[in-house]
Design a protein around this motif. Structure first.
Motif, PDB file in Angstrom:
ATOM      1  N   SER A 623       9.376 -10.517  -2.677  1.00  0.00           N
ATOM      2  CA  SER A 623       8.787  -9.241  -3.051  1.00  0.00           C
ATOM      3  C   SER A 623       9.862  -8.167  -3.162  1.00  0.00           C
ATOM      4  O   SER A 623      10.859  -8.172  -2.423  1.00  0.00           O
ATOM      5  N   ALA A 624       9.631  -7.219  -4.062  1.00  0.00           N
ATOM      6  CA  ALA A 624      10.545  -6.083  -4.208  1.00  0.00           C
ATOM      7  C   ALA A 624      10.501  -5.167  -2.999  1.00  0.00           C
ATOM      8  O   ALA A 624      11.408  -4.357  -2.791  1.00  0.00           O
ATOM      9  N   THR A 625       9.452  -5.285  -2.180  1.00  0.00           N
ATOM     10  CA  THR A 625       9.319  -4.425  -0.997  1.00  0.00           C
ATOM     11  C   THR A 625       9.575  -5.211   0.288  1.00  0.00           C
ATOM     12  O   THR A 625       9.075  -4.849   1.358  1.00  0.00           O
ATOM     13  N   PHE A 626      10.321  -6.296   0.195  1.00  0.00           N
ATOM     14  CA  PHE A 626      10.608  -7.131   1.365  1.00  0.00           C
ATOM     15  C   PHE A 626      11.205  -6.291   2.486  1.00  0.00           C
ATOM     16  O   PHE A 626      12.128  -5.518   2.286  1.00  0.00           O
ATOM     17  N   ARG A 627      10.617  -6.453   3.703  1.00  0.00           N
ATOM     18  CA  ARG A 627      11.022  -5.754   4.914  1.00  0.00           C
ATOM     19  C   ARG A 627      10.731  -4.259   4.864  1.00  0.00           C
ATOM     20  O   ARG A 627      11.235  -3.502   5.694  1.00  0.00           O
ATOM     21  N   GLN A 628       9.914  -3.840   3.931  1.00  0.00           N
ATOM     22  CA  GLN A 628       9.539  -2.432   3.847  1.00  0.00           C
ATOM     23  C   GLN A 628       8.094  -2.243   4.320  1.00  0.00           C
ATOM     24  O   GLN A 628       7.315  -3.198   4.403  1.00  0.00           O
ATOM     25  N   ASP A 629       7.751  -0.986   4.612  1.00  0.00           N
ATOM     26  CA  ASP A 629       6.390  -0.649   5.020  1.00  0.00           C
ATOM     27  C   ASP A 629       5.493  -0.599   3.783  1.00  0.00           C
ATOM     28  O   ASP A 629       5.729   0.198   2.874  1.00  0.00           O
ATOM     29  N   VAL A 630       4.479  -1.464   3.762  1.00  0.00           N
ATOM     30  CA  VAL A 630       3.564  -1.504   2.621  1.00  0.00           C
ATOM     31  C   VAL A 630       2.137  -1.212   3.096  1.00  0.00           C
ATOM     32  O   VAL A 630       1.166  -1.732   2.547  1.00  0.00           O
ATOM     33  N   SER A 631       2.004  -0.376   4.123  1.00  0.00           N
ATOM     34  CA  SER A 631       0.678  -0.094   4.684  1.00  0.00           C
ATOM     35  C   SER A 631      -0.252   0.571   3.684  1.00  0.00           C
ATOM     36  O   SER A 631      -1.475   0.510   3.838  1.00  0.00           O
ATOM     37  N   ASP A 632       0.315   1.198   2.627  1.00  0.00           N
ATOM     38  CA  ASP A 632      -0.539   1.815   1.613  1.00  0.00           C
ATOM     39  C   ASP A 632      -1.303   0.767   0.818  1.00  0.00           C
ATOM     40  O   ASP A 632      -2.263   1.094   0.114  1.00  0.00           O
ATOM     41  N   ARG A 633      -0.895  -0.516   0.914  1.00  0.00           N
ATOM     42  CA  ARG A 633      -1.585  -1.589   0.204  1.00  0.00           C
ATOM     43  C   ARG A 633      -2.553  -2.335   1.115  1.00  0.00           C
ATOM     44  O   ARG A 633      -3.112  -3.359   0.718  1.00  0.00           O
ATOM     45  N   TYR A 634      -2.747  -1.857   2.324  1.00  0.00           N
ATOM     46  CA  TYR A 634      -3.594  -2.548   3.294  1.00  0.00           C
ATOM     47  C   TYR A 634      -4.733  -1.652   3.768  1.00  0.00           C
ATOM     48  O   TYR A 634      -4.563  -0.434   3.922  1.00  0.00           O
ATOM     49  N   ILE A 635      -5.866  -2.272   3.974  1.00  0.00           N
ATOM     50  CA  ILE A 635      -7.056  -1.576   4.467  1.00  0.00           C
ATOM     51  C   ILE A 635      -7.604  -2.363   5.652  1.00  0.00           C
ATOM     52  O   ILE A 635      -7.665  -3.594   5.617  1.00  0.00           O
ATOM     53  N   MET A 636      -8.014  -1.662   6.700  1.00  0.00           N
ATOM     54  CA  MET A 636      -8.586  -2.342   7.854  1.00  0.00           C
ATOM     55  C   MET A 636      -9.870  -3.064   7.433  1.00  0.00           C
ATOM     56  O   MET A 636     -10.796  -2.437   6.909  1.00  0.00           O
TER      57      MET A 636
END
Length: 751
Positions: A623-636
């Motif tokens: 992924s281009a976001t490897f080891r980065q915070d991607v919490s904007d793509r996650y929902i509880m």
């Protein structure tokens, strides 16, 4: 519906009966509710836990058939069937739970049956007809209940022998060929021995017809039995033994194609441009896969797609029964000592399930066959007592051992995608204690401290081969975890009617292994996840004991969350689990019971949950976001913002024959997602919905030595269409809908 018509004929005939039982007084005050949430019998209003309790009578009056029905009565609790096993339940409280059912991953809401922890969710949809009470404890319960209760705990307490002869029979019938028979027998006490025996058998027709003929979808047969023995050995020593067994047989739900992922469409020119532009081999391979699927399968998916509920469907494989069998033994010894009550709870339970599931809605796409066997042994020693009038305590030792086997074969487009076999062993031991102190100089104040120390050991072996043509691979792994869970609570009685409390509690869910992992993702194990929660609550009984209002405000900090991440969207059945998440959850809930007028009672519950990830680390090296915070793509997942339930119950004035009671109920839950990872934000999405039900009970009809009750009921009587589960399968979405309107008649005879 022949039985229903016969029941209505009996009802009409009884209206003309001249004799009648004594009139039941219509209550103008609420009865005290006694619970055992803190391992001792105490009033609901004195228990500093956000707690909802349902008595056996309420379970019957509300038409609650299994544990899944509780979600309609309990705000901030979300319970749905697991995708490929409708005997299993996905249980979330306050946005905390586990939407998987692997034997090497534990739930986050603990289920207890007569004090025995139930390690697997398989079989939780069994009949609850012989229960004395269900208690729903919201929020972490790490001190008294231990691991895997970060979301909360559910106590199911079975009915004990009455010690007097009693016989109860129930016959029920309804639409979709629903039929049920239940028999319960209580024996008189002989030589200090008494027993209770219950047996039930039910069957129901399909929600969706099989277009190929034969068995339809969600058609089922249920059978359950329970034997309970009580032996009062002396005035201070007693023995309780219980054996239960249940079986659920029938096909799984019909996953229909909902919509097509048109953005995954690939043309030959797209592939040629990528090759000419020097794209990586991984990119070219993905484009080739998308082009193949788009050419061979997408037209069939598009032809079948419908976002409205379908009344007929078919599988590309034969529609076969899934079979679930659950049984267990429990031996409880209770000894009243001068300094407290010592209790020993010994238990053995086992589960067996064979499942066949087709997610492709008649297109040869994604089929799953699973076989699971699990057994567990547990032993708990509890000491509960008081020291004078100022101190009470709970202390205990706990041991748990589990052995499991599972075999799963996933078929993709007619070819085996993965074939894996898992064997695992899990052991846990704990020591815990809780001490409450009420100062003599300040009797309105109680301070409670508690702590629990737990050690976990888990081993697993995985043998698998998957569609990447990797060689047969056997992996073995073991790991150990330990955790310390403290808690502190301060409760204060403002007056005799209003109690308040504030608490800081902790909980954790044990680590484990993901059997659905990629070959590289099975080990090392993922670690435990932890939670600390802060809660302020009030328990109040108002208006001359006509109103009970309990409310709680909470905030939870969730760390080291076990996050499933799909590293390849073309293989959504393979996920890896990482301790990659942190979340914050806050909200409130209240439960209101009020006698509005003589005979008219209102039950109103509301829950608000604001749950969001604050950090999720991307572990996909491609992924281009490897080891980065991607919490904007996650929902509880399974965390609807608003949930509420409304129940109106009216007991009619006595009219000479029995007692007549009408109940109308409505429950609502906001939209929610079925998984945390939502790169495709329309995938795994469940829209908001509300369900309306009604029940008319005519009870305590005296037949001279016996008593007759009749209940006419309906569920989802407005025929609401609502999705139970929605899954993105890379190129299309499929899902299944909840049950249409159902209605029927229950006839109960008691001696």
């Amino acid at each position: 519906m022949g039985k229903s018509k016969a029941g209505l004929a009996v009802l009409s005939a009884l209206v003309a009966l001249p004799g009648a039982a004594g009139a039941q007084t219509r209550s103008t005050q609420l009865e005290e509710v006694v619970v055992t949430a803190q391992k001792r019998a105490e009033s609901l209003q004195d228990t500093p836990i956000s707690l909802a309790a349902f008595s056996g009578d309420q379970l019957e009056q509300f038409g609650i058939d299994d544990l899944g029905d509780i979600t309609a009565r309990t705000p901030n609790v979300d319970i749905t069937p697991f995708p490929n096993s409708r005997s299993s339940l996905v249980i979330f409280m306050r946005g905390v739970g586990n939407n998987d059912s692997q034997t090497t991953q534990d739930p986050a809401v603990g289920i207890y049956f007569d004090g025995v922890y139930v390690g697997r969710s398989i079989g939780l949809t069994k009949d609850v007809a012989d229960l004395e009470r269900i208690e729903i404890l919201r929020g972490p319960q790490g001190t008294l209940y231990g691991r895997n209760t970060t979301g909360g705990a559910i106590n199911m307490i079975s009915a004990k022998p009455a010690g007097e002869f009693a016989l109860k029979g129930v016959l029920a019938a309804g639409n979709r060929d629903y039929q049920k028979a239940l028999v319960q027998l209580d024996t008189p006490t002989i030589a200090n021995l008494s027993a209770k025996i219950s047996y039930s058998k039910a069957e129901k027709g399909p929600w969706v017809e099989n277009a190929k003929g034969g068995k339809g979808f969600v058609e089922e047969d249920r059978e359950a039995g329970r034997f309970v023995l009580r032996w009062d050995i002396s005035d201070t020593f007693s023995l309780d033994y219980a054996y239960d067994i249940s079986e659920i047989v029938g096909p799984q739900p019909y996953y229909q194609v909902l919509r097509i992922n048109e953005d995954r469409a690939v043309t030959p020119q797209n592939l040629a441009d990528a090759i000419a532009g020097g794209a990586s081999q991984d990119t070219i391979n993905n484009l080739q896969n998308d082009l193949l699927v788009g050419t061979l399968f997408t037209p069939q998916f598009r032809e079948r797609a419908s976002e409205d509920r379908l009344s007929k469907g078919e599988w590309d494989v034969p529609v076969e029964d899934s079979v679930t069998e659950v049984s267990g033994h429990t031996l409880t010894l209770t000894w009243d000592l001068p300094f407290g009550t010592l209790k020993s709870i010994s238990a053995y339970r086992e589960v067996s399930e064979d499942v066949i599931m087709d997610y492709g809605a008649g297109v040869e796409w994604f089929d799953v066959m699973v076989a699971i066997d699990q057994d567990q042994t547990s032993q708990e020693l509890q000491l509960v007592g008081d020291i004078g009038e100022s101190v009470n305590y709970v202390a205990g030792l706990y041991y748990f051992e589990e052995n499991a086997f599972e075999h799963e074969v996933d078929t993709i487009g007619g070819s085996v995608g993965e074939d894996r076999t898992i064997t695992s062993e899990n052991k846990a031991s704990a020591i815990y204690g809780q001490l409450s102190w009420t100062p003599e100089s300040q009797r309105d104040l109680t301070l409670t401290v508690g702590a629990r120390y737990t050690e976990d050991d888990r081993c697993a072996e995985k043998y698998s081969i998957n569609f990447t043509n990797s060689p047969n691979n056997t992996q073995q792994a073991c790991d150990t975890w330990s955790n310390f869970n403290p808690s502190i609570t301060a409760s204060y009685d403002i007056n005799d009617q209003v109690n308040t409390y504030a608490k800081v509690v902790t909980g954790y869910k044990s680590g484990g292994y993901n059997v659905r992992s990629t070959e590289a993702g099975f080990q090392p194990a993922f670690d435990e996840e932890e939670m600390i929660a802060y809660e302020i609550g009030v328990k109040s009984t108002l208006a001359d004991n006509r109103v009970r209002l309990n409310a709680a405000v909470f905030r939870s900090d969730y760390t080291d969350m076990q996050i499933q991440q799909i590293l390849d969207n073309t293989a959504v059945f393979l996920t890896d689990v990482f301790n990659a998440g942190e979340a914050e959850i806050q909200g409130f809930e209240f439960d209101l019971t009020a006698i509005l007028s003589e005979g008219l009672t209102l039950n109103l519950g509301y829950g608000y949950t604001d749950a969001e990830f604050v950090e999720v680390i991307d572990n996909n090296p491609n992924s281009a976001t490897f080891r980065q915070d991607v919490s904007d793509r996650y929902i509880m997942p399974y965390a609807p913002e608003n949930t509420y339930s409304l129940v109106l119950e009216y007991q009619f004035p006595y009219f000479g024959i029995g007692n007549l009671r009408a109940i109308v109920d409505y429950n609502w839950r906001d939209e929610r997602y079925g998984t945390a990872s939502n790169d495709d934000m329309e995938g795994f999405f469940l829209d908001d919905y509300g369900l309306l039900g009604a029940r008319l009970n005519w009870s305590e009809i005296d037949l001279g030595g016996s008593e007759l009750s009749l209940a006419l009921w309906g569920k989802n009587i407005t025929d609401e269409e609502y999705l139970v589960h929605d899954i993105s399968q890379a190129y299309f979405h499929s899902g299944y809908f909840g049950e249409l309107a159902s209605y029927g008649l229950d006839v109960t005879l008691q001696f």
